[in-house]
Design a protein around this motif. Structure first.
Motif, PDB file in Angstrom:
ATOM      1  N   ALA A 317       0.981  -1.064   0.090  1.00  0.00           N
ATOM      2  CA  ALA A 317       0.137  -0.033   0.075  1.00  0.00           C
ATOM      3  C   ALA A 317       0.881   1.383   0.136  1.00  0.00           C
ATOM      4  O   ALA A 317       0.428   2.325  -0.646  1.00  0.00           O
ATOM      5  CB  ALA A 317      -1.037  -0.040   1.320  1.00  0.00           C
ATOM      6  N   VAL A 318       2.062   1.230   0.697  1.00  0.00           N
ATOM      7  CA  VAL A 318       2.886   2.416   0.621  1.00  0.00           C
ATOM      8  C   VAL A 318       3.764   2.592  -0.528  1.00  0.00           C
ATOM      9  O   VAL A 318       3.656   3.702  -1.140  1.00  0.00           O
ATOM     10  CB  VAL A 318       3.824   2.237   2.089  1.00  0.00           C
ATOM     11  CG1 VAL A 318       4.895   3.396   2.113  1.00  0.00           C
ATOM     12  CG2 VAL A 318       2.980   2.137   3.239  1.00  0.00           C
ATOM     13  N   GLU A 319       4.017   1.438  -0.912  1.00  0.00           N
ATOM     14  CA  GLU A 319       5.162   1.572  -2.219  1.00  0.00           C
ATOM     15  C   GLU A 319       4.341   1.975  -3.528  1.00  0.00           C
ATOM     16  O   GLU A 319       4.774   2.620  -4.154  1.00  0.00           O
ATOM     17  CB  GLU A 319       5.891   0.093  -2.356  1.00  0.00           C
ATOM     18  CG  GLU A 319       6.867  -0.003  -1.489  1.00  0.00           C
ATOM     19  CD  GLU A 319       7.371  -1.505  -1.403  1.00  0.00           C
ATOM     20  OE1 GLU A 319       7.182  -2.179  -2.400  1.00  0.00           O
ATOM     21  OE2 GLU A 319       8.249  -1.908  -0.582  1.00  0.00           O
ATOM     22  N   SER A 320       3.131   1.536  -3.353  1.00  0.00           N
ATOM     23  CA  SER A 320       2.162   1.830  -4.775  1.00  0.00           C
ATOM     24  C   SER A 320       1.474   3.244  -4.609  1.00  0.00           C
ATOM     25  O   SER A 320       0.961   3.371  -5.640  1.00  0.00           O
ATOM     26  CB  SER A 320       1.053   0.766  -4.806  1.00  0.00           C
ATOM     27  OG  SER A 320       0.397   0.739  -3.681  1.00  0.00           O
ATOM     28  N   GLY A 321       1.662   3.610  -3.459  1.00  0.00           N
ATOM     29  CA  GLY A 321       1.119   5.262  -3.380  1.00  0.00           C
ATOM     30  C   GLY A 321      -0.462   5.129  -3.217  1.00  0.00           C
ATOM     31  O   GLY A 321      -1.037   6.254  -2.870  1.00  0.00           O
ATOM     32  N   VAL A 322      -0.894   4.081  -2.586  1.00  0.00           N
ATOM     33  CA  VAL A 322      -2.337   3.950  -2.175  1.00  0.00           C
ATOM     34  C   VAL A 322      -2.547   4.845  -0.883  1.00  0.00           C
ATOM     35  O   VAL A 322      -3.566   5.708  -0.678  1.00  0.00           O
ATOM     36  CB  VAL A 322      -2.747   2.322  -1.918  1.00  0.00           C
ATOM     37  CG1 VAL A 322      -4.053   2.280  -1.102  1.00  0.00           C
ATOM     38  CG2 VAL A 322      -2.807   1.813  -3.252  1.00  0.00           C
ATOM     39  N   THR A 323      -1.612   4.597  -0.013  1.00  0.00           N
ATOM     40  CA  THR A 323      -1.510   5.436   1.463  1.00  0.00           C
ATOM     41  C   THR A 323      -1.708   6.877   0.855  1.00  0.00           C
ATOM     42  O   THR A 323      -2.112   7.584   1.800  1.00  0.00           O
ATOM     43  CB  THR A 323      -0.550   4.808   2.366  1.00  0.00           C
ATOM     44  OG1 THR A 323       0.629   5.070   1.724  1.00  0.00           O
ATOM     45  CG2 THR A 323      -0.806   3.481   2.728  1.00  0.00           C
TER      46      THR A 323
END
Length: 439
Positions: A317-323
């Motif tokens: 979630a963090v690496e993909s930019g979702v957060t």
């Protein structure tokens, strides 16, 4: 209390003078001249915008509404306040200087800006003032070496400054309590704002920043300042980001509330509140603030998964930019004389800059925390249509429960913000301590 403030102020001014000595020696100047500034005139009008004194001026003494005045200082000499007290029947004239600080200054009272400038020393002067070529013959240079040194030292608050910030927190939390009561009573955003001002006993111009008062979906607008005059048909949620001032120092406080009967949103608030307290506990010497910001994103990912909003690992979630779509701003910033106080990125007293982590362009602080620093801790979780729409076009869109997201959109978002002092041991939470007194 007054005797204690007087003692703390005397110690504070000695520290400020020592830092000025250091900055002047470093940059090769003999005098430090600091302008309070003058009001900005409205375009094609004969009225001014509300006056805000130069923060460098307010660092030396607790005067916020003395336009045209100056401080003149040379190492080894008593600082001089050149105090403009105009002959004027159109406006309220500043009262003659008085209080716990006056004995520490030579005070010259003049009637206009030109007279004030005439009393300034000439020679090798570092002149800190709003940028303009000259002020009646005084060249404003704002030397970077002096600014960098002074800003670096302003990162570390003196006991006097901390006492002022505690007072600003007490005023702010008292007003926050009144705002929550107005929300529970069904008031409009405008009505809530009026309740806040009345409880703070400060005008809009006296507050350190324009208050954010958002009901329902308006909580998804990070800097919402519209203030609807009519209450919504239903009160579901309330986000308020509002502070107060004390002798030139700011508090910056945010709280989010769920209306009665909206249990799922309250549960989400509770999870964010617990997370925020955890981040506050990490405000300790040696903590890299940028690392704490990244840690907050991983904790937020866990909250999103816990409440059924995503089906991804925290790392994914963090690496993909979702957060970042749910939490698009930084974890916080330095605070003091200014809400977004200086030197949040500064490498050392000689200047320089510490870059933000890649993918986090809105973080306002990248320093390693040290005792005496005061920072805000303000994680957020929002349902912002524009950012969520961008996620729908990504390969991982199926890992987001869009029905669950849509159920939370009418609540806008959550932000919880405290002002926290980094000490030699456990952090001091100015905001929670003040709320405890209010309760």
């Amino acid at each position: 209390m007054n005797d204690r403030i007087a003692l703390l102020y005397a110690q504070h001014l000695a520290t400020v003078r020592a830092h000025a000595d250091q900055a002047l020696a470093l940059a090769g100047f003999d005098h430090l001249l600091i302008a309070a500034g003058t009001p900005l005139r409205k375009f094609l009008d004969d009225q001014d915008y509300p006056f805000v004194a130069n923060p460098h001026f307010r660092h030396w003494l607790p005067l916020a509404d003395v336009p045209g005045s100056w401080i003149a200082y040379a190492p080894g000499r008593k600082p001089t306040l050149i105090f403009v007290q105009p002959s004027d029947y159109w406006h309220v004239v500043p009262e003659a200087p008085s209080g716990y600080w006056v004995e520490h200054f030579d005070i010259v009272v003049v009637r206009n800006v030109s007279e004030a400038v005439a009393h300034l020393p000439r020679g090798r002067c570092a002149v800190i003032a709003p940028a303009c070529p000259t002020i009646d013959g005084v060249t404003v240079n704002n030397p970077q070496a002096v600014i960098d040194c002074l800003h670096w030292q302003r990162s570390f608050k003196t006991p006097y400054e901390l006492e002022r910030m505690r007072d600003a927190s007490r005023i702010g939390t008292r007003a926050h309590a009144a705002a929550e009561a107005a929300f529970r009573a069904g008031e409009s955003e405008f009505g809530i704002h009026m309740a806040y001002l009345a409880a703070a006993r400060q005008t809009d111009a006296e507050l350190p920043y324009t208050s954010i008062v958002g009901l329902n979906q308006h909580g998804a607008v990070l800097h919402y300042m519209h203030l609807d005059r009519t209450p919504p048909a239903e009160h579901r949620s309330f986000l308020i980001d509002a502070g107060a001032s004390s002798a030139g120092y700011a508090s910056d406080i945010t709280r989010t509330y769920a209306a009665s009967g909206h249990g799922e949103f309250q549960a989400l608030i509770d999870s964010m509140d617990a997370a925020q307290r955890g981040f506050v506990a990490k405000v300790r010497a040696g903590q890299n603030y940028a690392d704490l910001h990244i840690h907050a994103h991983h904790v937020l990912a866990d909250i999103l998964r816990e409440h059924g909003l995503i089906r991804m690992t925290a790392e994914g979630a963090v690496e993909s930019g979702v957060t970042s779509a749910f939490f698009p701003h930084g974890l916080g910033h330095s605070i003091g004389l200014q809400v977004h106080d200086v030197a949040g990125f500064q490498r050392d007293e000689n200047g320089g800059s510490i870059a933000r982590p890649e993918g986090h362009p809105y973080l306002r602080m990248t320093r390693v925390l040290e005792p005496g620093m005061v920072v805000t801790i303000e994680p957020g979780l929002y349902f912002i249509d524009m950012l969520l729409q961008e996620l729908k076009d990504k390969p991982f869109a199926s890992d987001i429960d869009w029905a669950r997201v849509d159920a939370f959109r009418p609540y806008g978002g959550i932000r919880i913000e405290d002002d926290v002092v980094c000490t030699e041991s456990a952090p001091e939470n100015l905001t929670r301590d003040a709320f405890a007194l209010t309760d």
